[in-house]
Design a protein around this motif. Sequence first.
Motif, short mmCIF file in Angstrom:
data_model
loop_
_atom_site.label_atom_id
_atom_site.label_comp_id
_atom_site.label_asym_id
_atom_site.label_seq_id
_atom_site.Cartn_x
_atom_site.Cartn_y
_atom_site.Cartn_z
N ARG A 124 5.34 -5.48 4.07
CA ARG A 124 6.05 -5.51 2.89
C ARG A 124 7.27 -6.47 2.95
O ARG A 124 7.64 -7.11 1.92
CB ARG A 124 6.68 -4.02 2.84
CG ARG A 124 5.57 -3.05 2.36
CD ARG A 124 6.45 -1.58 2.64
NE ARG A 124 7.68 -1.44 1.83
CZ ARG A 124 7.61 -0.82 0.56
NH1 ARG A 124 6.42 -0.81 -0.14
NH2 ARG A 124 8.78 -0.57 -0.15
N ARG A 125 7.53 -6.78 4.11
CA ARG A 125 8.69 -7.87 3.90
C ARG A 125 8.14 -9.42 3.74
O ARG A 125 8.83 -10.10 3.00
CB ARG A 125 9.68 -8.09 5.35
CG ARG A 125 10.92 -6.97 5.24
CD ARG A 125 10.28 -5.84 5.34
NE ARG A 125 11.67 -4.79 5.03
CZ ARG A 125 11.40 -3.54 4.66
NH1 ARG A 125 10.18 -3.13 5.16
NH2 ARG A 125 12.48 -2.94 4.20
N VAL A 126 6.97 -9.53 4.20
CA VAL A 126 6.42 -10.91 3.89
C VAL A 126 6.11 -10.85 2.36
O VAL A 126 6.34 -11.63 1.84
CB VAL A 126 4.95 -10.90 4.87
CG1 VAL A 126 4.14 -11.99 4.31
CG2 VAL A 126 5.23 -11.12 6.08
N ALA A 127 5.56 -9.90 1.94
CA ALA A 127 5.24 -9.69 0.38
C ALA A 127 6.38 -9.98 -0.49
O ALA A 127 6.44 -10.66 -1.37
CB ALA A 127 4.62 -8.61 0.19
N ARG B 55 12.06 3.76 6.01
CA ARG B 55 13.11 4.56 6.28
C ARG B 55 14.52 3.99 5.90
O ARG B 55 15.11 3.33 6.74
CB ARG B 55 13.25 5.14 7.60
CG ARG B 55 12.05 5.86 8.32
CD ARG B 55 12.23 6.27 9.71
NE ARG B 55 10.98 7.14 10.09
CZ ARG B 55 10.90 7.55 11.32
NH1 ARG B 55 11.84 7.49 12.23
NH2 ARG B 55 9.92 8.14 11.66
N PRO B 56 14.89 3.92 4.60
CA PRO B 56 15.99 3.28 4.21
C PRO B 56 17.17 3.27 4.94
O PRO B 56 18.21 2.55 5.48
CB PRO B 56 16.02 3.37 3.05
CG PRO B 56 14.77 4.00 2.37
CD PRO B 56 13.98 4.61 3.49
N ARG C 173 3.50 -3.33 11.47
CA ARG C 173 2.77 -4.05 10.69
C ARG C 173 2.88 -3.61 9.31
O ARG C 173 2.80 -4.43 8.29
CB ARG C 173 1.27 -3.93 11.02
CG ARG C 173 0.68 -4.47 12.45
CD ARG C 173 -0.65 -4.46 12.78
NE ARG C 173 -1.09 -3.26 13.09
CZ ARG C 173 -1.09 -2.79 14.30
NH1 ARG C 173 -0.75 -3.38 15.36
NH2 ARG C 173 -1.58 -1.45 14.54
N LEU C 174 3.22 -2.63 8.93
CA LEU C 174 3.32 -2.17 7.53
C LEU C 174 4.67 -2.38 7.11
O LEU C 174 4.77 -3.18 6.10
CB LEU C 174 3.41 -0.40 7.62
CG LEU C 174 1.84 0.20 7.88
CD1 LEU C 174 2.15 1.74 7.72
CD2 LEU C 174 0.91 -0.30 6.59
N THR D 284 0.78 -1.29 0.07
CA THR D 284 0.10 0.08 -0.03
C THR D 284 0.97 1.29 -0.13
O THR D 284 2.19 1.14 0.57
CB THR D 284 -0.92 0.04 1.23
OG1 THR D 284 -0.13 0.21 2.35
CG2 THR D 284 -1.95 -1.14 1.34
N ALA D 285 0.42 2.35 -0.45
CA ALA D 285 1.00 3.45 -0.25
C ALA D 285 1.53 4.12 1.08
O ALA D 285 2.56 4.47 1.36
CB ALA D 285 0.15 4.62 -0.85
N ASP D 286 0.74 3.73 2.07
CA ASP D 286 1.06 4.09 3.58
C ASP D 286 2.16 3.12 3.86
O ASP D 286 3.23 3.58 4.46
CB ASP D 286 -0.31 3.76 4.28
CG ASP D 286 -1.31 4.70 4.33
OD1 ASP D 286 -1.03 5.68 3.69
OD2 ASP D 286 -2.41 4.40 4.92
N ALA D 287 2.36 1.89 3.52
CA ALA D 287 3.34 1.16 3.65
C ALA D 287 4.63 1.54 3.16
O ALA D 287 5.70 1.70 3.70
CB ALA D 287 2.98 -0.57 3.20
N ALA D 288 4.53 1.88 1.88
CA ALA D 288 5.64 2.43 1.24
C ALA D 288 6.34 3.70 2.03
O ALA D 288 7.26 4.19 2.05
CB ALA D 288 5.46 2.56 -0.19
#
Length: 274
Positions: A239-242, A160-161, A234-235, A152-156
Amino acid sequence: MTVRHLALLPRGTVRALAAEDAVAVVPIGAVEQHGDHLPLGTDFLVVEAVLDRALEQLDDDDTTWVRLPTMTFGHSPHHLFTAAVSLRPSTLSDVLADVLSSLSQTGFRRIVIVNGHGGNDELVRLAVKAHALHTEGTAAACSYWTLSAETTADAAAAERPERTPGHAGWFETSLMLAAHPELVADDRPFQPSDPPPLFDRSPAPGLTVERYGEWPRVGGLTDDPAEATAATGRLLLGRRVAGLVAALRGLDQATTSAPGDRLPSTDRERGPHA
């Protein structure tokens, strides 16, 4: 069911699944200090959370995934100044080689290591490279934090790289608040270091820098965990799960072979003109 747990299966079932081209999945973490607010098992707890959620999404696939028990000890000498159980590089390399060899002798021709600790990263990658030099089949390795996929956009926006993965800071604390909130202390002491450690803030892109005494100097944390939240966790976890789901499916698609596709492994098999 397409996800099976190796330790819960009898030998005949394991051999049959291996013969049917099941993929063996080996999670590995570490036991080491994560500040005063996270448990020593953070690395293996988080990699298990990522992997098990990914396997749930793969459960309806045609491929069978055989999950091994988590390897909890890793290479953590940089955390022995306060608390850790660490294996020497040579020891961990030998253990990984033996695990991969054992799985191959059991019949598995597709194996993937999913890593949860930065100190293991180079070693797991070298292990699969070395294994593939002398053993039929395919071996792969990844570290969960390097994988992400659009959700999702919120997840992206939550990423914080510059603080990923860090150590016992915003990233790992957020993930633990999402996966195991009961193990995260409310008090999260952190003392900023000046200058920041070179291992976490390299002076040049692509340059790995280690300096004696850095970990004790900065107190064992790379950044402030106070900003971590379960919602952010959770976000980040999603993303790591996906990302892991995509990686495992990609590996599956790239390595599925029909009977007779095996490459010759000896000069005799290759023939007189090899």
